[in-house]
Design a protein around this motif. Structure first.
Motif, mmCIF file in Angstrom:
data_model
loop_
_atom_site.group_PDB
_atom_site.id
_atom_site.type_symbol
_atom_site.label_atom_id
_atom_site.label_comp_id
_atom_site.label_asym_id
_atom_site.label_seq_id
_atom_site.Cartn_x
_atom_site.Cartn_y
_atom_site.Cartn_z
ATOM 1 N N ILE A 263 1.042 -1.151 0.133
ATOM 2 C CA ILE A 263 -0.056 0.169 -0.042
ATOM 3 C C ILE A 263 1.156 1.138 -0.021
ATOM 4 C CG2 ILE A 263 -0.152 -0.016 2.463
ATOM 5 C CD1 ILE A 263 -3.001 1.147 2.375
ATOM 6 N N SER A 264 0.744 2.351 -0.668
ATOM 7 C CA SER A 264 1.408 3.527 -0.799
ATOM 8 C C SER A 264 1.288 4.128 0.462
ATOM 9 C CB SER A 264 1.072 4.130 -2.020
ATOM 10 O OG SER A 264 -0.365 4.915 -2.029
ATOM 11 N N TYR A 265 2.527 5.180 0.531
ATOM 12 C CA TYR A 265 2.482 6.013 1.803
ATOM 13 C C TYR A 265 1.426 6.722 1.951
ATOM 14 C CZ TYR A 265 4.502 8.991 5.224
ATOM 15 O OH TYR A 265 4.875 9.868 6.028
ATOM 16 N N ALA A 266 0.797 7.399 0.703
ATOM 17 C CA ALA A 266 -0.378 8.468 0.857
ATOM 18 C C ALA A 266 -1.483 7.537 1.088
ATOM 19 C CB ALA A 266 -0.459 9.156 -0.577
ATOM 20 N N CYS A 267 -1.595 6.263 0.706
ATOM 21 C CA CYS A 267 -2.782 5.548 0.974
ATOM 22 C C CYS A 267 -2.996 5.112 2.176
ATOM 23 C CB CYS A 267 -2.860 4.280 -0.356
ATOM 24 S SG CYS A 267 -3.300 4.852 -1.938
ATOM 25 N N CYS A 268 -1.792 4.719 2.625
ATOM 26 C CA CYS A 268 -1.708 4.329 4.165
ATOM 27 C C CYS A 268 -2.284 5.384 5.085
ATOM 28 C CB CYS A 268 -0.274 3.727 4.377
ATOM 29 S SG CYS A 268 -0.156 2.941 5.936
ATOM 30 N N ALA A 269 -1.567 6.602 4.905
ATOM 31 C CA ALA A 269 -1.855 7.638 5.707
ATOM 32 C C ALA A 269 -3.232 8.138 5.442
ATOM 33 C CB ALA A 269 -0.883 8.880 5.159
ATOM 34 N N THR A 270 -4.043 8.012 4.423
ATOM 35 C CA THR A 270 -5.359 8.193 4.280
ATOM 36 C C THR A 270 -6.077 7.062 5.060
ATOM 37 O OG1 THR A 270 -5.096 9.113 2.121
ATOM 38 C CG2 THR A 270 -7.400 8.579 2.661
ATOM 39 N N GLN A 271 -5.849 5.874 5.010
ATOM 40 C CA GLN A 271 -6.522 4.797 5.523
ATOM 41 C C GLN A 271 -6.271 5.013 7.030
ATOM 42 O OE1 GLN A 271 -5.336 0.599 5.417
ATOM 43 N NE2 GLN A 271 -6.935 0.362 3.866
ATOM 44 N N ALA A 272 -5.184 5.414 7.568
ATOM 45 C CA ALA A 272 -5.113 5.592 8.990
ATOM 46 C C ALA A 272 -5.785 6.810 9.560
ATOM 47 C CB ALA A 272 -3.568 5.695 9.513
ATOM 48 N N PHE A 273 -5.932 7.641 8.797
ATOM 49 C CA PHE A 273 -6.610 8.906 9.269
ATOM 50 C C PHE A 273 -8.139 8.604 9.198
ATOM 51 C CE2 PHE A 273 -9.495 12.295 7.225
ATOM 52 C CZ PHE A 273 -9.567 13.059 8.250
ATOM 53 N N LEU A 274 -8.657 8.046 8.100
ATOM 54 C CA LEU A 274 -10.029 7.704 8.188
ATOM 55 C C LEU A 274 -10.628 6.512 9.350
ATOM 56 C CD1 LEU A 274 -10.732 7.470 4.343
ATOM 57 C CD2 LEU A 274 -11.271 9.098 5.869
ATOM 58 N N LEU A 275 -9.894 5.620 9.475
ATOM 59 C CA LEU A 275 -10.245 4.705 10.438
ATOM 60 C C LEU A 275 -10.276 5.497 11.902
ATOM 61 C CD1 LEU A 275 -10.648 1.651 10.343
ATOM 62 C CD2 LEU A 275 -8.118 1.557 10.992
ATOM 63 N N VAL A 276 -9.211 6.313 12.169
ATOM 64 C CA VAL A 276 -9.363 6.944 13.675
ATOM 65 C C VAL A 276 -10.356 7.667 13.605
ATOM 66 C CG1 VAL A 276 -8.048 8.651 14.899
ATOM 67 C CG2 VAL A 276 -6.724 7.082 13.998
#
Length: 310
Positions: free
Chosen positions: A90-103
């Motif tokens: 998973i790309s860095y940007a997608c990982c950051a987005t996924q973590a943000f949305l999950l929180v």
């Protein structure tokens, strides 16, 4: 911070090594995801279209269904795609987005569940004041406060986490990007930067937990004092689904994040807890709320009848 401390992508944990098991995981995940979409979609539509359900309890249930849809859509589609195409990156940007949305979605869901407990407390313990306390404006303000505050919290938490230098590689011990797994990759000295925010988060979560427990202690005391068995049954029918959802949410979340270090080393256990914590509740919540709530079941049934006639 040097560029070398910022990975371009992360490696997620795979559900299985063999192709047959990967396809089996894809099929099971697709079935659960479609069930969550159908159940929560029917919940949203039934509440929006039935004016009898335009009450504070169902207004917050609508928010909960929307959050369930968003939270499961944050993790499951990517996991299904990885299983289908035999990928783990998973790309860095997608990982950051996924973590943000999950929180964002998980925090908002916890606070909505807390507000729903407050709504039931007012309805049962202070029924004469319910109309003046739980007004439409008050409900909208509480929901807006939850969405706004958790969005700000998710921004701060995610920005602080992904600004840390990562010295422990890029392999995550989970099938999605979550902040605790990202923190495991950070340098030991940088990890302390998250300490203050984590303490505040734990304090707020504990406060909500205490509020939930006290609310239901007072609710059950009030219900047991009701003389009519029919009224008792009606009160329990509005409280037990919410209590079941809260119990499932908190028990899996607490066990997932407070388990012992020896248990944390088990990849299969981490996967199982993640599924119980993030995937199962959104699919099961609509069913839980429809079991003992005849009014809600009638609204959903009427909606399905309309769809069938069309």
């Amino acid at each position: 911070m040097s560029n070398s401390s910022i990975p371009t992508e992360f490696l997620l944990l795979a559900f299985a090594d063999t192709r047959q098991l990967q396809l089996l995981h894809f099929g099971l995940s697709l079935g659960i995801y479609l069930a969550a979409l159908l159940g929560n979609g029917l919940t949203l539509t039934a509440i929006a279209c039935n004016h009898h359900l335009h009450t504070p309890m169902y207004f917050f249930l609508l928010n909960l269904a929307l959050l369930d849809l968003c939270s499961i859509s944050t993790t499951v589609p990517k996991a299904m795609a990885n299983s289908l195409w035999d990928q783990t990156t998973i790309s860095y940007a997608c990982c950051a987005t996924q973590a943000f949305l999950l929180v964002f979605f998980i925090s908002a869901e916890f606070y909505i569940l807390t507000i729903m407990a407050y709504d039931r407390y007012i309805a049962i313990c202070k029924p004469l004041h319910y109309g003046t306390i739980m007004t439409s404006r008050a409900c909208v303000n509480m929901a807006a406060a939850v969405w706004g505050s958790t969005f700000l919290y998710a921004v701060l938490h995610t920005a602080n986490t992904f600004s840390l230098p990562l010295c422990q590689g890029n392999a995550l011990d989970q099938f999605f990007c979550e902040i605790p797994q990202i923190l495991k990759l950070s340098c030991s000295d940088a990890y302390l930067r998250e300490g203050g925010l984590l303490v505040v988060s734990a304090g707020l979560a504990f406060g909500c937990f205490v509020f939930l427990v006290l609310s239901y202690v007072l609710i059950f005391r009030a219900v047991l004092r009701i003389a009519s068995e029919q009224d008792q049954h009606k009160a329990f029918s509005t409280c037990l689904p919410h209590l079941a959802v809260v119990s499932m949410f908190l028990s899996t979340a607490f066990f997932a994040y407070l388990k012992s270090p020896s248990m944390s080393s088990s990849q299969s256990l981490n996967l199982l807890l993640a599924v119980l914590y993030l995937v199962v509740p959104p699919a099961v919540n609509p069913l839980v709320y429809s079991i003992r709530n005849q009014e809600f079941k009638d609204a959903v049934w009427n909606l399905m009848t309309v769809f069938q006639k069309r």
